[in-house]
Design an enzyme around this catalytic site. Sequence first.
Site, short mmCIF file in Angstrom:
data_model
loop_
_atom_site.label_atom_id
_atom_site.label_comp_id
_atom_site.label_asym_id
_atom_site.label_seq_id
_atom_site.Cartn_x
_atom_site.Cartn_y
_atom_site.Cartn_z
CD GLU A 58 -3.20 0.56 2.01
OE1 GLU A 58 -4.21 0.12 1.43
OE2 GLU A 58 -3.10 0.64 3.24
CE LYS A 60 -1.97 3.02 5.59
NZ LYS A 60 -2.85 2.09 6.34
CE LYS A 120 -7.92 -0.40 1.80
NZ LYS A 120 -6.72 -0.22 2.64
CD GLU A 169 -12.15 -3.57 4.08
OE1 GLU A 169 -11.09 -3.40 3.45
OE2 GLU A 169 -12.65 -2.72 4.85
CG ASN A 190 -10.01 -3.99 7.51
OD1 ASN A 190 -8.99 -4.10 8.20
ND2 ASN A 190 -10.33 -2.89 6.89
CD GLU A 220 -8.84 -5.81 3.09
OE1 GLU A 220 -9.17 -4.75 3.65
OE2 GLU A 220 -9.49 -6.31 2.16
CB SER A 221 -5.84 -3.93 8.77
OG SER A 221 -6.35 -3.07 7.79
#
Length: 471
Positions: A58, A60, A120, A169, A190, A220-221
């Site tokens: 990512e 970001k 995103k 998601e 997520n 994710e995350s």
Amino acid sequence: MAENILETIAAATRERVARAKSLVPEEEIRRKALALPSDTGFPFERALKARDISFICECKKASPSKGLIAPEFPYLDIAVDYEKAGAACISVLTEPKWFLGENEYLEKIARTVKIPCIRKDFTVDDYMIYEAKLLGASAVLLICSLLDTQTLKAYIEICDELGLSAVVEAHDEREIVSALDAGARIIGVNNRNLKDFSVDVTNSASLRSLVPKDMIFVAESGIKTAEDIDILRREHVDAVLIGETLMRAPDKKAMLKELRGGPAPTRVKVCGLMHPEDAEAVSEAGADMAGVILSDGFYRSITREDAKRIRSVLADDIPLVGVFVNATPAEAASFVREGIIDAVQLHGDEDEDWVKAFRSISAAPLIRAVKVTDKKSARKAFEYPASKILLDSGTGTGQTFDWSLLEGIKRPYLLAGGLGPDNVGEAVRSLRPWGVDVSSGVETDRRKDPEKIRAFVKAVREADRAPEEDA
């Protein structure tokens, strides 16, 4: 910000879309998007079907939970680094207020790299899907918490028409059912609750069984270590989306290699922090750990309040280690319990009984410092019940010891004693320690020197890369 952060961001996104429509009407952007080739073969999906776990890396600049992550944001360089490092796909943030993203980032990155990109953003209108196609995206994000099943289905159909993939998601079982009913081919789970931004890194693994094995599953995350990746790999997760861990890594190629399970980069610990500006320097230099001395009687000893101030300035992802000499287990644990430190380093006469007493009240990692005088002391160090061993010439001596005493030692350890920007590269290349610890070696006139800290970290990173460059 409102308690439900997701709805706050979504409301702002709807306003942003309304402004965009006033500039380029929906019918016009739809017509332009449909005029582009749609027989793409869905490259985003193909990229995630590798034999091993795939990485979506990512770009970001900031986030609502962490604030500014990358003050300097050379997004094209970052994207190219990801591609060279073997990323399968790139996730590009375009939300402008909380993530400081821009449509331009996606447009330029998609033109620069050959691997597919996902936009995103918080898709709240089909306008954003057509927009993503024009910006060069190969995929978009559809969030179950924002979109009901029928809307998800309609948006997936638009994506199919445009040759885009949709990562749908979910965060819980109910949302996974909605994603499946909508016809999702890629489901991302997520680990972060988008309503309050709390993180549970086990969430995706626990929900994996609810998604058919022939569908692409993305975690994710909150994924930060090779151990996290191994857990997900065992659960047959197809891909991981990683943002902050990579964005904060000075050497993204080395970090991605570590996450995959390759040789880990040497951890850099800067100890003896005394002032908030020391924490700022450590954070900006990209060190991996920091240390403060919390026992009295030493030059760099600081108070509990000093430690709190340092913790408040230190980057969230840098663990703060408290150094103690013959403190009680309860005293050391109290600093952990208050969230001031993340780990405890012992330099006194603490024995196994001390460790047992500490373990009964705290699960924080323990680092045991050992003075190395001969081969016997070096090898005996690893008998101590601690998470990590720190090998030193003696507390605060500022002198190196005979590194040849460590020959043949395979256990992970931190090397300390007399290290500085001028000799740490040699230490890393010759010994390959798990980590290196420095204090006086990055000081000028007994104060932490930001330039020396940066030089120290740089020397370690260059030494880590040396074998590949020399090969």
